[in-house]
Structures are given as C-alpha cells and as structure tokens.
Design a protein around this motif. Structure first.
Motif, mmCIF file in Angstrom:
data_model
loop_
_atom_site.group_PDB
_atom_site.id
_atom_site.type_symbol
_atom_site.label_atom_id
_atom_site.label_comp_id
_atom_site.label_asym_id
_atom_site.label_seq_id
_atom_site.Cartn_x
_atom_site.Cartn_y
_atom_site.Cartn_z
ATOM 1 N N ARG A 1 0.851 -1.193 0.000
ATOM 2 C CA ARG A 1 0.000 0.000 0.000
ATOM 3 C C ARG A 1 0.881 1.236 0.000
ATOM 4 N NH1 ARG A 1 -5.030 -1.537 4.033
ATOM 5 N NH2 ARG A 1 -5.637 -3.395 2.887
ATOM 6 N N VAL A 2 0.662 2.083 -0.981
ATOM 7 C CA VAL A 2 1.452 3.305 -1.108
ATOM 8 C C VAL A 2 0.610 4.477 -0.622
ATOM 9 C CG1 VAL A 2 2.683 4.832 -2.697
ATOM 10 C CG2 VAL A 2 2.708 2.348 -3.074
ATOM 11 N N ASP A 3 1.161 5.243 0.322
ATOM 12 C CA ASP A 3 0.512 6.467 0.797
ATOM 13 C C ASP A 3 1.192 7.627 0.068
ATOM 14 O OD1 ASP A 3 -0.255 8.790 2.126
ATOM 15 O OD2 ASP A 3 -0.402 7.780 4.070
ATOM 16 N N VAL A 4 0.534 8.102 -0.958
ATOM 17 C CA VAL A 4 1.156 9.113 -1.823
ATOM 18 C C VAL A 4 1.420 10.403 -1.040
ATOM 19 C CG1 VAL A 4 0.902 10.457 -3.936
ATOM 20 C CG2 VAL A 4 0.037 8.118 -3.829
ATOM 21 N N PHE B 1 3.164 5.897 -8.826
ATOM 22 C CA PHE B 1 2.876 7.214 -8.242
ATOM 23 C C PHE B 1 4.083 8.145 -8.346
ATOM 24 C CE2 PHE B 1 0.231 4.058 -6.082
ATOM 25 C CZ PHE B 1 -1.026 4.587 -6.331
ATOM 26 N N GLY B 2 5.053 7.756 -9.168
ATOM 27 C CA GLY B 2 6.242 8.587 -9.335
ATOM 28 C C GLY B 2 7.158 8.562 -8.135
ATOM 29 N N LEU B 3 7.062 7.497 -7.335
ATOM 30 C CA LEU B 3 7.884 7.391 -6.128
ATOM 31 C C LEU B 3 8.847 6.207 -6.250
ATOM 32 C CD1 LEU B 3 5.083 7.956 -3.450
ATOM 33 C CD2 LEU B 3 6.855 9.586 -4.134
ATOM 34 N N ALA B 4 9.910 6.258 -5.472
ATOM 35 C CA ALA B 4 10.870 5.147 -5.438
ATOM 36 C C ALA B 4 11.604 5.189 -4.104
ATOM 37 C CB ALA B 4 11.861 5.264 -6.588
ATOM 38 N N THR B 5 12.181 4.057 -3.725
ATOM 39 C CA THR B 5 13.016 4.051 -2.524
ATOM 40 C C THR B 5 14.283 3.269 -2.837
ATOM 41 O OG1 THR B 5 13.054 3.643 -0.137
ATOM 42 C CG2 THR B 5 12.049 1.938 -1.514
ATOM 43 N N GLY C 1 11.246 -5.906 -7.214
ATOM 44 C CA GLY C 1 10.576 -5.490 -8.440
ATOM 45 C C GLY C 1 9.100 -5.177 -8.213
ATOM 46 N N GLU C 2 8.481 -5.920 -7.306
ATOM 47 C CA GLU C 2 7.054 -5.680 -7.019
ATOM 48 C C GLU C 2 6.862 -4.341 -6.308
ATOM 49 O OE1 GLU C 2 5.910 -10.438 -6.564
ATOM 50 O OE2 GLU C 2 6.475 -9.281 -4.794
ATOM 51 N N LEU C 3 7.757 -4.029 -5.363
ATOM 52 C CA LEU C 3 7.644 -2.746 -4.665
ATOM 53 C C LEU C 3 7.919 -1.589 -5.627
ATOM 54 C CD1 LEU C 3 7.104 -1.401 -1.926
ATOM 55 C CD2 LEU C 3 9.579 -1.393 -1.545
ATOM 56 N N ASP C 4 8.922 -1.763 -6.470
ATOM 57 C CA ASP C 4 9.217 -0.728 -7.478
ATOM 58 C C ASP C 4 7.993 -0.453 -8.351
ATOM 59 O OD1 ASP C 4 11.828 -0.071 -6.870
ATOM 60 O OD2 ASP C 4 12.708 -1.555 -8.222
ATOM 61 N N ARG C 5 7.352 -1.517 -8.783
ATOM 62 C CA ARG C 5 6.200 -1.364 -9.687
ATOM 63 C C ARG C 5 5.098 -0.532 -9.031
ATOM 64 N NH1 ARG C 5 3.226 -3.081 -13.926
ATOM 65 N NH2 ARG C 5 1.033 -3.573 -13.539
ATOM 66 N N GLU C 6 4.796 -0.833 -7.781
ATOM 67 C CA GLU C 6 3.700 -0.127 -7.100
ATOM 68 C C GLU C 6 4.059 1.319 -6.765
ATOM 69 O OE1 GLU C 6 0.663 -1.337 -6.850
ATOM 70 O OE2 GLU C 6 1.363 -3.183 -7.793
ATOM 71 N N THR C 7 5.308 1.567 -6.390
ATOM 72 C CA THR C 7 5.682 2.944 -6.036
ATOM 73 C C THR C 7 5.855 3.816 -7.285
ATOM 74 O OG1 THR C 7 8.032 2.324 -5.909
ATOM 75 C CG2 THR C 7 6.780 2.299 -3.850
ATOM 76 N N GLN C 8 6.408 3.204 -8.337
ATOM 77 C CA GLN C 8 6.643 3.981 -9.549
ATOM 78 C C GLN C 8 5.342 4.421 -10.217
ATOM 79 O OE1 GLN C 8 9.480 1.858 -12.015
ATOM 80 N NE2 GLN C 8 11.004 1.901 -10.378
ATOM 81 N N ALA D 1 1.906 10.869 2.190
ATOM 82 C CA ALA D 1 2.996 10.726 3.168
ATOM 83 C C ALA D 1 4.303 10.278 2.507
ATOM 84 C CB ALA D 1 2.582 9.725 4.249
ATOM 85 N N ARG D 2 4.212 9.887 1.249
ATOM 86 C CA ARG D 2 5.366 9.372 0.495
ATOM 87 C C ARG D 2 5.991 8.166 1.199
ATOM 88 N NH1 ARG D 2 7.059 13.010 -3.311
ATOM 89 N NH2 ARG D 2 9.239 12.370 -3.248
ATOM 90 N N THR D 3 5.111 7.279 1.665
ATOM 91 C CA THR D 3 5.577 6.044 2.317
ATOM 92 C C THR D 3 4.852 4.851 1.685
ATOM 93 O OG1 THR D 3 3.860 6.161 4.032
ATOM 94 C CG2 THR D 3 5.999 7.163 4.554
ATOM 95 N N ALA D 4 5.395 3.689 1.932
ATOM 96 C CA ALA D 4 4.738 2.458 1.473
ATOM 97 C C ALA D 4 4.786 1.429 2.595
ATOM 98 C CB ALA D 4 5.432 1.916 0.233
ATOM 99 N N ARG D 5 3.707 0.648 2.705
ATOM 100 C CA ARG D 5 3.678 -0.487 3.636
ATOM 101 C C ARG D 5 3.600 -1.744 2.802
ATOM 102 N NH1 ARG D 5 2.675 -0.060 9.012
ATOM 103 N NH2 ARG D 5 2.351 2.054 9.783
ATOM 104 N N ALA D 6 4.533 -2.646 3.035
ATOM 105 C CA ALA D 6 4.600 -3.841 2.199
ATOM 106 C C ALA D 6 4.705 -5.090 3.053
ATOM 107 C CB ALA D 6 5.800 -3.750 1.261
#
Ligand SMILES: Cc1cc2nc3c(=O)[nH]c(=O)nc-3n(C[C@H](O)[C@H](O)[C@H](O)COP(=O)(O)OP(=O)(O)OC[C@H]3O[C@@H](n4cnc5c(N)ncnc54)[C@H](O)[C@@H]3O)c2cc1C
Length: 171
Positions: free
Chosen positions: A123-126, A149-153, A140-147, A128-133
C-alpha cells in the motif's frame, strides 16, 4: 500421524542436534499439528505434499534442506499462530521472505519453516510518500507499485530479491 523419524525420512540433513530444537528427536503429536493446521488461513505443508519442494527452494540452488513442516502464511494471524506453535512445541524455526540469503537461512532441516513469500500486499501512501509492504514482497514488485505514483526508494539491483531480508540487513 506423528512427526517422527519415519515420517521425516526425507530429511537428509539435520543441522541442529539440540534435543529441544530438533523435530526429529522431539516428535509432535498429530492432534497438535491438526489443530494448528485448522487454525491457518494459509496451508500447512508436509514432506511430499504438493508445493512442499517449491516452498523449500531458495535462490541458492545448492541449499537442499527439508523442514519437518512448512506454514505457508496468508496473513499476520497465520504468522502469530506459527510462532506460537513452534514455541509451544520447542521447534527449530526458520523464516522465508524472498529466499535470496546465499547461506539459505530461510530454510531449516526438521522444525518449522514459516514461509511468508506468499504475503504480497503493498500500500502506497502518496501524501505521506511512504509504502507499507508485506514480508513476501520482492524488490521489483515494490518498485512497480511505487513507480505508479512517481515514487521510489533505495533497494537492491536484482528485482527478485526479497525486501524483508534486505531491510533487516541480512546478508
Ligand atoms: C542475486 C542477489 C542479489 C542481491 N542484491 C542485493 C543488492 O543489490 N543490495 C542488497 O543490499 N542486497 C542484495 N542482496 C542480498 C539480499 O538483500 C539478502 O540476501 C537478503 O537477506 C535477501 O532477503 P530475502 O527476503 O530475499 O531472503 P531470505 O533468504 O528469505 O531471508 C534472509 C534472512 O532474513 C530472515 N527473514 C526474512 N524475512 C523475515 C521476517 N519477516 N522476519 C524475520 N526474519 C526474516 C530469514 O530468516 C533469513 O535469515 C542480493 C542477494 C542476491 C542473492
């Protein structure tokens, strides 16, 4: 069925010889295993079950360990039940996320493997710019979901590595 030496005949290597932790030396009553299984939303796998070999497989193909039981957890309640079951029965435990630890620490010989690789919620909180996984998510799965929304970690470079071991700092 009782998990004893006969039922664990597929266990080729037994690393732990601690009598408290060694499932081969400390059988667990079938009634306890059945109660545990019925309490899971995911699956409980035994040697020979469909999916057992796939579950114990990790990135390092030289690792060939055989857990006495595998709890394929479907959610946090399954994880709690698995930890409780292992503690109450004095079992050796291993935890599998993405399965990329080179030494194969995600898998145990005998005992209970808690397999979290099927837990994939992100779940990406756009705002707050955070993600809960969940602990089965790979890079690759986290990248896909964050990207989306234009976000990355900061992560690793191999997309199939698990976020769990990487985040915990396991080699
Ligand atoms: C091909 C390859 C590329 C890699 N690239 C990078 C990289 O670019 N950057 C980097 O930093 N690292 C990298 N690594 C190292 C990697 O981050 C670690 O091996 C990491 O431990 C893998 O995590 P995993 O969840 O996939 O592994 P697993 O083998 O599933 O778990 C690793 C360890 O963490 C424990 N663990 C897993 N989940 C949990 C949990 N929820 N609770 C408690 N314990 C848990 C396991 O029991 C095990 O001891 C790479 C490894 C490989 C094989």
């Amino acid at each position: 069925m009782t998990l004893n030496k006969k039922s664990l005949s597929q266990t080729k290597q037994v690393v732990s010889r601690d009598p408290v932790l060694d499932l081969e030396r400390k059988p667990v009553d079938e009634s306890r295993i059945t109660a545990f299984e019925s309490n899971l939303r995911g699956r409980l796998l035994r040697p020979g079950d469909e999916g057992y070999d796939l579950s114990r497989k990790v990135w390092n193909a030289m690792i060939d360990k055989h857990p006495g039981l595998v709890a394929k957890c479907a959610g946090a309640a399954d994880v709690v039940a698995s930890v409780d079951f292992a503690r109450e029965n004095g079992l050796l435990v291993s935890v599998k996320g993405g399965g990329h630890n080179v030494a194969g620490k995600a898998v145990c010989d005998g005992g209970l493997m808690i397999d979290l690789s099927g837990m994939k919620s992100i779940r990406v909180d756009v705002a707050a710019r955070t993600a809960r996984a969940d602990p089965g998510v790979i890079l690759g799965e986290l990248d896909r979901e964050t990207q989306a929304f234009g976000l990355a970690t900061t992560l690793g470079i191999v997309s199939k590595t698990g976020i769990a071991g990487l985040t915990l700092g396991e080699a």
